[in-house]
Design an enzyme around this catalytic site. Structure first.
Site, short mmCIF file in Angstrom:
data_model
loop_
_atom_site.label_atom_id
_atom_site.label_comp_id
_atom_site.label_asym_id
_atom_site.label_seq_id
_atom_site.Cartn_x
_atom_site.Cartn_y
_atom_site.Cartn_z
N HIS A 154 0.83 -1.22 0.00
CA HIS A 154 0.00 0.00 0.00
C HIS A 154 0.86 1.26 0.00
CE1 HIS A 154 -3.25 -2.78 1.02
NE2 HIS A 154 -2.49 -3.22 2.01
N SER A 275 14.41 21.03 -15.51
CA SER A 275 13.26 21.88 -15.80
C SER A 275 13.68 23.05 -16.68
CB SER A 275 12.65 22.40 -14.49
OG SER A 275 11.76 23.46 -14.72
#
Length: 465
Positions: A154, A275
């Site tokens: 999970h 970026s």
């Protein structure tokens, strides 16, 4: 000359010809089409169905075409497919006797044969690529048998693990992907040539001979099935879709692990970008693109399944469209396979960080419960309650596993059962040590170095087959 002008007066409009032509994506079938025509012509000569001189001239023209390459063909869309372009080439070389090449053969069985021949090569190439990736994973595993890692369920801390064990999970998934393709290969490796249009032919052809010349294991038993079946293409696409899913899962984990919050791995500069506005960024772009592209083969599978659903026997032109989706799914998956292989091979593991995570957030709690069962003959559910309470109180007290000792365990045990366990400091500390946790998982398939080494040996046997 239109090779089929005897039936129609006039020709298709340009846009209709382009709409119906498969010649652009048929380029992939070029070598297979030469092999197919060569094998069929050879058989026709051997069975004395066509004049020997004409057959030898056809074979000579095919040899010349193979040497010249696909650029020697007229790839105008007025030719519906590469088979017509090839026949046009031979006709221009030797004249009308080129027509003997098409004796007892239809484009229906020819295209099916070409696709199967080409797909066999594609599967062999992909299997080789998968096995190369698995070899890299086994080599990396040998180097990381003691590299602590954290396993998740999970996406929450679960239990300590090793990086080697995680890599071998990838290897075993890829092995199944490989075995699926190898099994599919058996159903691709059947020759439809000789089925002709759909009911075979009145000529006394030798189908076993052409299958032998082309390297097929056997011939298809039913000619109607031979020209109309495309289940083998869908089965192959399913295999490629599953392989893509495996690669997408690997890529997803790289994206997560390389984030600042996790800081478990770092992608090499060759598989990263920055970026356009934030100069500090190092983005796992290649992993993200691989994750995104891993859906394409599934889309091609769904398209192909929808395409062949409900088509009546035997050949229908819809089947022409199967090939473009088959090849696109294969090409895309092979691209992902190569790029993910390279990305994993150049990955840097932050061993200090992975060791820190393996020992934090009570990841060793399960082993403490197991110790209570083994040493004190406690029912596991009782041990589970005690350890659950220990974790809950430790969180409330603001302490980690390094502060949990025998006295702490006994205090909680008394709260839960009314009696202390008296495990002793060595057992408590050993249970909560992530490295000892890992080393205790010696069961086959476990994460202990000895168990992983056994797994590696098994995988190396597979690679040697």
């Amino acid at each position: 000359m239109d090779l089929r002008e005897g039936r129609f007066e006039g020709q298709m409009t340009r846009d209709a010809a382009e709409f119906s032509s498969s010649i652009e994506f048929d380029k992939r079938l070029f070598e297979a089409d030469i092999k197919c025509n060569r094998a069929h012509t050879t058989m026709l000569i051997e069975e004395e169905i066509i004049p020997k001189d004409a057959g030898e001239n056809i074979l000579k023209a095919l040899d010349e075409l193979e040497e010249e390459g696909i650029d020697a063909l007229n790839m105008d869309p007025s030719f519906e497919d590469i088979h017509m372009a090839l026949e046009d080439y031979v006709t221009n070389k030797i004249g009308p006797e080129a027509g003997f090449m098409h004796t007892a053969k239809s484009r229906n069985d020819q295209v099916c044969t070409d696709i199967r021949l080409t797909l066999k090569d594609e599967i062999e190439n992909t299997v080789k690529g998968i096995k190369n990736f698995i070899r890299t994973l086994t080599d990396m595993s040998k180097e990381n048998l003691d590299t602590l890692f954290i396993a998740y369920t999970h996406l929450q801390h679960a239990q300590p693990n090793t990086f080697a064990h995680h890599l071998m999970a990838y290897a075993n998934e890829l092995r199944r992907d490989c075995e699926r393709l190898m099994d599919t290969y058996k159903r691709v490796d059947i020759c439809p040539l000789g089925s002709a249009a759909l009911t075979t032919t009145g000529f006394p052809i030798n189908r076993e001979r052409t299958a032998q010349l082309l390297g097929f294991s056997k011939v298809m038993d039913n000619s109607l099935d031979g020209v109309s079946s495309r289940d083998f293409a869908c089965e192959a696409l399913f295999d490629y879709a599953m392989l893509s899913s495996t690669l997408g899962k690997i890529s997803e984990e790289i994206v997560i692990w390389s984030s600042y919050e996790f800081r478990m791995v770092e992608c090499s500069n060759e598989y990263s970008s920055t970026s356009s506005i934030m100069p500090q960024k190092k983005n796992p772009d290649i992993a993200e693109l691989a994750r995104g592209k891993s859906t394409i083969a599934t889309g091609e599978l769904m398209t192909t399944l929808s395409m062949i659903k409900g088509i009546p026997h035997s050949y229908n032109r819809d089947l022409q469209e199967v090939s473009v989706h088959l090849w696109n799914g294969i090409d895309n998956t092979n691209d992902i396979l190569g790029i993910v292989h390279g990305m994993i091979e150049t990955l840097t593991i932050n061993k200090d960080r992975t060791e820190e995570l393996a020992g934090s957030n009570f990841a060793t709690a399960t082993e403490l419960a197991d110790v209570m069962v083994r040493e004190k003959n406690l029912p596991f559910r009782t041990a589970h309650r005690i350890v659950g309470r220990i974790v809950s109180e430790a969180i409330s007290d603001g302490i980690g596993t390094d502060k949990i000792d025998n006295d702490y365990v006994d205090r909680v045990a008394i709260e839960v059962t009314g009696e202390p366990l008296s495990l002793g400091e060595d057992l408590v500390r050993g249970a909560l040590d992530p490295l000892l946790n890992v080393k205790s998982r010696t069961v086959k398939g476990g994460c202990a170095p000895s168990a992983v080494e056994e797994s590696i040996r098994e995988m190396e046997k597979f690679l040697e087959e």
